[in-house]
Write an enzyme that holds these catalytic residues in place. Sequence first.
Site, PDB file in Angstrom:
ATOM      1  N   LYS A   1      45.897  74.587  -0.181  1.00  0.00           N
ATOM      2  CA  LYS A   1      45.421  73.799   0.960  1.00  0.00           C
ATOM      3  C   LYS A   1      44.900  74.719   2.073  1.00  0.00           C
ATOM      4  O   LYS A   1      43.768  74.605   2.482  1.00  0.00           O
ATOM      5  CB  LYS A   1      46.538  72.902   1.485  1.00  0.00           C
ATOM      6  CG  LYS A   1      46.714  71.627   0.674  1.00  0.00           C
ATOM      7  CD  LYS A   1      47.829  71.689  -0.318  1.00  0.00           C
ATOM      8  CE  LYS A   1      47.863  70.461  -1.208  1.00  0.00           C
ATOM      9  NZ  LYS A   1      49.195  70.189  -1.721  1.00  0.00           N
TER      10      LYS A   1
ATOM     11  N   TRP B   1      55.834  63.732  -0.957  1.00  0.00           N
ATOM     12  CA  TRP B   1      56.253  65.066  -1.403  1.00  0.00           C
ATOM     13  C   TRP B   1      57.739  65.272  -1.188  1.00  0.00           C
ATOM     14  O   TRP B   1      58.423  65.853  -2.034  1.00  0.00           O
ATOM     15  CB  TRP B   1      55.422  66.151  -0.726  1.00  0.00           C
ATOM     16  CG  TRP B   1      54.018  66.169  -1.248  1.00  0.00           C
ATOM     17  CD1 TRP B   1      52.890  65.823  -0.573  1.00  0.00           C
ATOM     18  CD2 TRP B   1      53.602  66.495  -2.583  1.00  0.00           C
ATOM     19  NE1 TRP B   1      51.802  65.922  -1.408  1.00  0.00           N
ATOM     20  CE2 TRP B   1      52.202  66.325  -2.644  1.00  0.00           C
ATOM     21  CE3 TRP B   1      54.283  66.892  -3.738  1.00  0.00           C
ATOM     22  CZ2 TRP B   1      51.462  66.560  -3.814  1.00  0.00           C
ATOM     23  CZ3 TRP B   1      53.557  67.120  -4.899  1.00  0.00           C
ATOM     24  CH2 TRP B   1      52.168  66.958  -4.926  1.00  0.00           C
TER      25      TRP B   1
ATOM     26  N   ASP C   1      58.768  72.533   3.621  1.00  0.00           N
ATOM     27  CA  ASP C   1      57.609  72.550   2.718  1.00  0.00           C
ATOM     28  C   ASP C   1      56.343  72.503   3.570  1.00  0.00           C
ATOM     29  O   ASP C   1      55.866  71.437   3.951  1.00  0.00           O
ATOM     30  CB  ASP C   1      57.676  71.343   1.768  1.00  0.00           C
ATOM     31  CG  ASP C   1      56.442  71.248   0.870  1.00  0.00           C
ATOM     32  OD1 ASP C   1      55.540  72.115   0.979  1.00  0.00           O
ATOM     33  OD2 ASP C   1      56.387  70.308   0.047  1.00  0.00           O
TER      34      ASP C   1
HETATM   35  C1  LIG Z   1      50.182  69.792  -2.517  1.00  0.00           C
HETATM   36  C2  LIG Z   1      51.602  69.713  -2.061  1.00  0.00           C
HETATM   37  C3  LIG Z   1      52.684  70.003  -2.916  1.00  0.00           C
HETATM   38  C4  LIG Z   1      52.495  70.337  -4.378  1.00  0.00           C
HETATM   39  O1  LIG Z   1      51.922  71.535  -4.566  1.00  0.00           O
HETATM   40  P1  LIG Z   1      51.757  72.155  -6.044  1.00  0.00           P
HETATM   41  O2  LIG Z   1      51.321  73.537  -5.719  1.00  0.00           O
HETATM   42  O3  LIG Z   1      50.744  71.322  -6.746  1.00  0.00           O
HETATM   43  O4  LIG Z   1      53.070  72.094  -6.702  1.00  0.00           O
HETATM   44  C5  LIG Z   1      53.950  69.951  -2.410  1.00  0.00           C
HETATM   45  N1  LIG Z   1      54.174  69.625  -1.121  1.00  0.00           N
HETATM   46  C6  LIG Z   1      53.172  69.343  -0.273  1.00  0.00           C
HETATM   47  C7  LIG Z   1      53.479  68.981   1.149  1.00  0.00           C
HETATM   48  C8  LIG Z   1      51.851  69.367  -0.721  1.00  0.00           C
HETATM   49  O5  LIG Z   1      50.854  69.074   0.123  1.00  0.00           O
END
Ligand SMILES: *Cc1c(COP(=O)(O)O)cnc(C)c1O
Length: 360
Positions: free
Chosen positions: A196, A102, A172
Amino acid sequence: MSRVYNFSAGPAMLPEAVLRQAQDELLDWHGAGASIMEMSHRGKEFVSVAADAERDVRELLGVPNNYKVLFLQGGASTQFATIPMNLLRGKANADYILTGAWGKKAISDAKKYCTVNVAASSEDEKFMSIPPFDSWSLQKNAAYVHYTPNETIGGVEFHWVPDTGDVPLVADYSSTILSRPIDVAKFGLIYAGAQKNIGPAGVTLVIVRDDLIGEVLPTTPSVFDYAKQAEADSMLNTPPTYAIYLAGLVFQWVKAQGGLAAMAAINERKATKLYAAIDGSSFYSNPVEKASRSWMNVPFILADPELDKEFLTGATAAGLTTLQGHRSVGGMRASIYNAMPESGVDALVAYMADFEKRKA
Ligand SMILES: *Cc1c(COP(=O)(O)O)cnc(C)c1O
């Protein structure tokens, strides 16, 4: 009907109590004679739902008053671009810490807006560890430092927060937000896609210190401008109302569990059990450095990959679903976010022991 233990990395399991409440309120929200998803986002009903969600997430995370809380669209991936649009503020470069897939995507999009300095990377070690802070080459004039507290695919998590001094820290938090208490004041910006640990896909939480916003790149569309969104209570255009409603129910559920300190105790216990089962066997293994193992995403491989399919089929039959690892790494991955009950981890550990006994 029997619900399974769903180990999906995302969209992931939601608390059953939340789904039941949403079901109860689906056709008739609080006597209004309509679903909350059929109501105007400007009406008093939805405005109160959004305000409650903001109040509850502020309370859970202890968000200081000088931070804005935004509910935006486009997923965490949209933030990969909107962060440089908003936070460069006249600067030309930003620092990124690369510890997984990511972070790599975040860097790739940031490069379209600024010079990216990868101040630390564990790519050479196949992302199995976190580079020690004293090895980072941070720049004094960076607009911000971006990192990924939990890499969802590799299962690598920071169990500490870097101290970047006066340079705003951007995180993030998509796959570990609300899993434990954090000190929001250490961050310039925190973002997280909801699917998540917050709610359904479609809403992205952004928490940003108010002195950092209001100076966007001139080409920034209005909906990507944090200051404009903050001014409009995240309703510059129609927000994802149902996703915000569900996120609000999840925040209430987390509060009812005892808040983030209680969640942290449960999450640590769940993760400890699962890693102990993996480490205690010669049949399963997890390659991540012990100090950096994720509480949320636990990848593991079988000694004999020929047995992967049988392992997964048997697991599904036992009500343990979506254990297949990410397509880029293979093997297995158990995502054990807040909504995964401890009984789900216990059931997985028992299944793993039984499978090993039969097959090893
Ligand atoms: C799932 C995830 C993303 C992407 O998320 P989207 O909502 O699909 O854009 C980005 N960073 C992390 C750490 C993730 O787990």
